[in-house]
Design a protein around this motif. Sequence first.
Motif, PDB file in Angstrom:
ATOM      1  N   ARG A  77       0.857  -1.188   0.000  1.00  0.00           N
ATOM      2  CA  ARG A  77       0.000   0.000   0.000  1.00  0.00           C
ATOM      3  C   ARG A  77       0.893   1.239   0.000  1.00  0.00           C
ATOM      4  O   ARG A  77       1.887   1.292   0.726  1.00  0.00           O
ATOM      5  N   GLN A 122      -6.210  -0.047  -4.072  1.00  0.00           N
ATOM      6  CA  GLN A 122      -5.906  -1.463  -3.943  1.00  0.00           C
ATOM      7  C   GLN A 122      -4.395  -1.630  -3.809  1.00  0.00           C
ATOM      8  O   GLN A 122      -3.633  -0.805  -4.306  1.00  0.00           O
ATOM      9  N   GLU A 145       1.730  -5.680   2.554  1.00  0.00           N
ATOM     10  CA  GLU A 145       0.444  -6.274   2.893  1.00  0.00           C
ATOM     11  C   GLU A 145       0.351  -7.654   2.264  1.00  0.00           C
ATOM     12  O   GLU A 145       0.668  -7.821   1.079  1.00  0.00           O
ATOM     13  N   LYS A 147      -0.959 -10.967   0.393  1.00  0.00           N
ATOM     14  CA  LYS A 147      -1.947 -11.274  -0.650  1.00  0.00           C
ATOM     15  C   LYS A 147      -2.158 -12.779  -0.691  1.00  0.00           C
ATOM     16  O   LYS A 147      -1.216 -13.560  -0.563  1.00  0.00           O
ATOM     17  N   GLY A 164     -11.260 -11.656  -0.314  1.00  0.00           N
ATOM     18  CA  GLY A 164     -11.581 -10.396  -0.976  1.00  0.00           C
ATOM     19  C   GLY A 164     -11.608  -9.254   0.020  1.00  0.00           C
ATOM     20  O   GLY A 164     -11.095  -9.360   1.135  1.00  0.00           O
ATOM     21  N   TRP A 165     -12.250  -8.181  -0.399  1.00  0.00           N
ATOM     22  CA  TRP A 165     -12.264  -6.959   0.406  1.00  0.00           C
ATOM     23  C   TRP A 165     -13.596  -6.755   1.101  1.00  0.00           C
ATOM     24  O   TRP A 165     -14.659  -7.008   0.546  1.00  0.00           O
ATOM     25  N   GLU A 166     -13.504  -6.275   2.334  1.00  0.00           N
ATOM     26  CA  GLU A 166     -14.657  -5.782   3.088  1.00  0.00           C
ATOM     27  C   GLU A 166     -14.254  -4.417   3.626  1.00  0.00           C
ATOM     28  O   GLU A 166     -13.635  -4.299   4.677  1.00  0.00           O
ATOM     29  N   ASN A 168     -11.800  -1.626   3.893  1.00  0.00           N
ATOM     30  CA  ASN A 168     -10.349  -1.594   3.752  1.00  0.00           C
ATOM     31  C   ASN A 168      -9.681  -2.853   4.301  1.00  0.00           C
ATOM     32  O   ASN A 168      -8.455  -2.906   4.420  1.00  0.00           O
ATOM     33  N   ARG A 170      -9.261  -7.204   4.393  1.00  0.00           N
ATOM     34  CA  ARG A 170      -9.423  -8.449   3.651  1.00  0.00           C
ATOM     35  C   ARG A 170     -10.120  -9.485   4.546  1.00  0.00           C
ATOM     36  O   ARG A 170      -9.858  -9.555   5.733  1.00  0.00           O
ATOM     37  N   ARG A 171     -10.978 -10.284   3.921  1.00  0.00           N
ATOM     38  CA  ARG A 171     -11.615 -11.373   4.647  1.00  0.00           C
ATOM     39  C   ARG A 171     -11.955 -12.480   3.665  1.00  0.00           C
ATOM     40  O   ARG A 171     -11.982 -12.291   2.453  1.00  0.00           O
TER      41      ARG A 171
END
Length: 580
Positions: A77, A122, A145, A147, A164-166, A168, A170-171
Amino acid sequence: MRTSFNRRLSLLTFVIIITGVLLFARLASFQFQLDVAAYLQRLASSNYRIINDRFPERGRIYDRNGELLAANTTEYRIGISPVYISNKARLARELAEILGEDEERILQLANSRAPYELVTRQPVSAEVAQKVARLNSLAVTIDPEPKRIYPHNSLAAHVIGFVGWEGNLRRGYVGVEGGYNDDLAGQSRVTERSRIPFDAILGEPPPPGRDIYLTIDRSIQHLAESELYDAINRYGATSGTIIIMDPRTGEVLAMASYPTFDPNVYFRANQESIRNPAISDTYEPGSVFKIVTAAIALESGKVSEDSTYYEGSPFRVVGGRRVYNWDRAAHGSQSFVDILVRSWNLGTTWLAVDVLGPTEFYEGLRRFGVGQPTGIDLEGEAAGILRLPNDLYWSDSDLATNSFGQGLTVTPLQMLSFVNVIANGGQMMQPHVRLKTVDGDREYYAVPAAVRTPISADVARRITDIMVQVVNIGEGKDARVPGYTIAGKTGTAQIYCATCPGLYDPELSMATFVGFLPADEPRVSILIKLDKVGRFASETAAPAFAQLVKRLVVLMNIPTDAQRAELRAQGGDTSLIVKR
């Protein structure tokens, strides 16, 4: 004299007051300096340090043999500290060019009064982060971060899920990633880090998330997916599902559906391909469901294998609806065994309407778990639909049609779980995909558990014997595999169609075959479902089953009937042969 004394007193008083004022001012000044120093320290700390959540490395996912199915790599990021930017326009232009972001947006962030602004929507790759680092700007922060990566791409995608994203964060979504997100994600830790690029992060990193080992066998999963794809193309199906389980433990060895998706690029997939049809899509199973009706009838004690009924007409009217056999013919006197071997709709109608009646029939279905989720440890399981007497839309005709798997819906996993009851001596084991969880040096194994016992072991054995006849001499004969005794059942189900005459598609159907082997000592149970085919299941799903089993018995080292008989004759235990 008095006048002189008064003057001296007034002067002394004045001196005392002035001295007091000066002392007070000095003390106030000293206190003020302390406050200023503390203030400046807090200001410096807020400018140079930030308190935030530090997330651990996500736990990995393995197959039952330790083959890696989901792992981690690193992305970055990019952020900026506006107070340290000397040339805001130039930095905005350079970052926009490297990141492919809007220059005007970055310039607005650079002009912010906030101590820190996140630039990237992203995370970016290591290559892009290196280009940013070469700007040599103290105002730019580059934060690593993790991946999620899936080395086998679409293999077992519906079981594994994706990250995926929720907002800011990831979950995990769907499958194991969703169902075991808390275990895999671990616990974040509040840490203090510098806003100065490359300054050290203070505090210990949080421990990684827990690793999950699945019951899935990568080689069996690959076989199931390749055979499913081949069957879909060979028989002109639009989609399909194959599930392979160990009926003795409830372990899922393979769960394949098509169409599928690549979790590495999940955002390119449509919602339909991401959903797991094996547990989320319901359908009317058709004649494979007759084994449930037959088992309930035997369990009632009101019929036996020698019981007979008579078909004097090609149809029977129940609740104002005509019920036909699949061949639209009447066959005179038929036995209980014939109902399954020849797959007669009029036979299961006789069992449900005349032998059992609605109360006993639906109580039996509930004991099997029809209309209830299996509780498998995956996100998104559907319960299926079972209308009961006194429900708003239930009718007398449902008693007949439900007996041969129409007018009710199940998931493929539910249907195979019903078959597992027969294969496992009357007990249904809890279906599951987690073999064990590893937390550091500790391992937590899933413990197989029986969740239902809808029929006795005796009834399960008797239904098994009839299912063997289905494969040997009945509608499932194309599922035979030389050297192995197989218990199975075909099912060709009509597809609901709101715009079709009679509300069912007149040309296409759902073809299903369920079976287990060896019949007398089951090692695996299998469901094959092919969607929207123009031929009977005996001509499509049954031969697809045989093709799969021929390769599966080699892969799983399942001995033939003759090999097991020889070992028993020598006093051996055949249950110890099989390895996975």
